[in-house]
Design a protein around this motif. Structure first.
Motif, short mmCIF file in Angstrom:
data_model
loop_
_atom_site.label_atom_id
_atom_site.label_comp_id
_atom_site.label_asym_id
_atom_site.label_seq_id
_atom_site.Cartn_x
_atom_site.Cartn_y
_atom_site.Cartn_z
N ALA A 256 -25.14 6.61 13.79
CA ALA A 256 -23.79 6.15 13.45
C ALA A 256 -22.73 6.97 14.19
CB ALA A 256 -23.56 6.25 11.95
N HIS A 257 -21.59 6.33 14.44
CA HIS A 257 -20.42 7.01 15.00
C HIS A 257 -19.58 7.47 13.82
CE1 HIS A 257 -16.62 6.77 17.78
NE2 HIS A 257 -16.90 7.99 17.36
N VAL A 258 -19.49 8.79 13.63
CA VAL A 258 -18.85 9.34 12.42
C VAL A 258 -17.59 10.11 12.79
CG1 VAL A 258 -19.19 10.79 10.37
CG2 VAL A 258 -21.13 9.54 11.34
N ILE A 259 -16.52 9.85 12.07
CA ILE A 259 -15.24 10.56 12.18
C ILE A 259 -15.07 11.39 10.91
CG2 ILE A 259 -12.75 10.35 12.49
CD1 ILE A 259 -14.36 9.27 14.85
N THR A 260 -14.63 12.63 11.04
CA THR A 260 -14.58 13.51 9.86
C THR A 260 -13.19 14.11 9.64
OG1 THR A 260 -15.19 15.52 11.08
CG2 THR A 260 -16.99 14.16 10.23
#
Length: 318
Positions: free
Chosen positions: A177-181
């Motif tokens: 997954a492409h995850v932004i935090t």
């Protein structure tokens, strides 16, 4: 010989004085005893437990901790206080450093957390945290239709938002997954509204409470997808806080034995499980490579049982 009568008189007078003193003191003793018996006994000071603010603001978590502590009256009375507001990473550091700012936190487990903190290894929601749905912008629901895998989400440019210190972040990345935090939980909702990412993946046991607290009318729960991976959620205390850990574990075990834990699950999560229509969703099963061997085995068994229940025919009785 002439001194004997005087000596005898002195002895007699001393004896009378002592007897008089004893007689005078004698009636006061029962009165003191009676007064002592009637005096209210001093109650022990309540034990103060500071719960991480995000857990305190979550009705299910606060209720479960209260239930567990109430099941152990031999430990004495207690008070639960809301901790100061701090991110999850700092909260765990404060716990590890034996800070008085926080005594208890409920978070997803990981090998690092189990090494450095004292865990109470009973999933607080029966394992439901590992089932995730997407909170999305209402206008973007069409972008999720027909998705059956994480790869398809990535191919469509769908990004997932998560907390910087959450174990889920690395789990989702490990599955492609492409995850932004972001470090602040509340900020993630603003980032979703501002289209910094497309799906805020939240546990089915917490998502409805999240939306009730944040009150963003533009945000909805995506209706078709269900992500699933082993993710036990435990209470954690400081590494040397054996008394608190033992009290919580004993209280939860008693709640499981007497059925009140099952009532807790039904009370707080029964409606969510029904309203989220989990049986009709597309299930995307993911792996969690970041669990200890013991926790991984427990988490896998729990996930399998829950998945089996989801796939079984709906019963009319709870």
């Amino acid at each position: 010989m002439n001194h004997c009568p005087r000596l005898l008189l002195v002895v007699v007078l001393m004896s009378l004085s002592i007897a008089s003193a004893l007689a005078a003191a004698a009636p006061a003793q029962p009165a003191d005893s009676a007064e002592s018996e009637n005096r209210p006994q001093a109650q022990p000071e309540p034990e103060l437990y500071r719960l991480w603010y995000r857990n305190y603001d979550s009705p299910p978590i606060l209720s479960l901790l209260t239930l567990a502590l109430s099941k152990t009256p031999e430990y004495g009375p207690f008070i639960i206080e809301r901790s100061v507001e701090m991110g999850q990473g700092r909260a765990l550091l404060e716990l590890r450093g034996r800070s008085e700012l926080i005594h208890i936190a409920n978070v997803a487990t990981s090998p690092d957390r189990e090494r450095n903190l004292y865990s109470i290894p009973i999933p607080i929601d029966g394992g439901l945290l590992g089932y995730r749905v997407c909170v999305i912008n209402a206008d973007h629901a069409h972008r999720f239709r027909g998705v059956t895998s994480i790869d398809q989400m990535t191919d469509r440019g769908l990004r997932i938002g998560q907390g910087s210190h959450w174990p889920d972040t690395e789990i989702l990345r490990a599955n492609g997954a492409h995850v932004i935090t972001h470090a602040r939980f509340e900020q993630l909702f603003d980032m979703l509204l501002n289209e910094r990412f497309d799906c805020f993946a939240r546990g089915v046991s917490e998502v409805i409470f999240d939306l009730e607290i944040t009150r963003h009318d533009q945000l909805i729960i995506e209706p078709e997808l269900l992500l699933a991976y082993p993710m036990p959620s435990y209470f954690f205390v400081g590494p040397e806080d054996h008394a608190t850990a033992q009290r919580i574990q004993l209280g939860m075990e008693r709640a499981i034995e007497d059925g009140s834990f099952g009532q807790f699950i039904e009370q707080f999560f029964g409606y969510a499980l029904k309203s989220l229509n989990l049986r009709e969703r597309t299930l995307i099963e993911l792996t969690n490579p970041f669990l200890s061997e013991e926790t991984a085995a427990q988490g896998k068994r729990t996930l399998e049982r829950l998945t089996q229940r989801l796939r079984s025919p709906m019963k009319d009785t709870p």
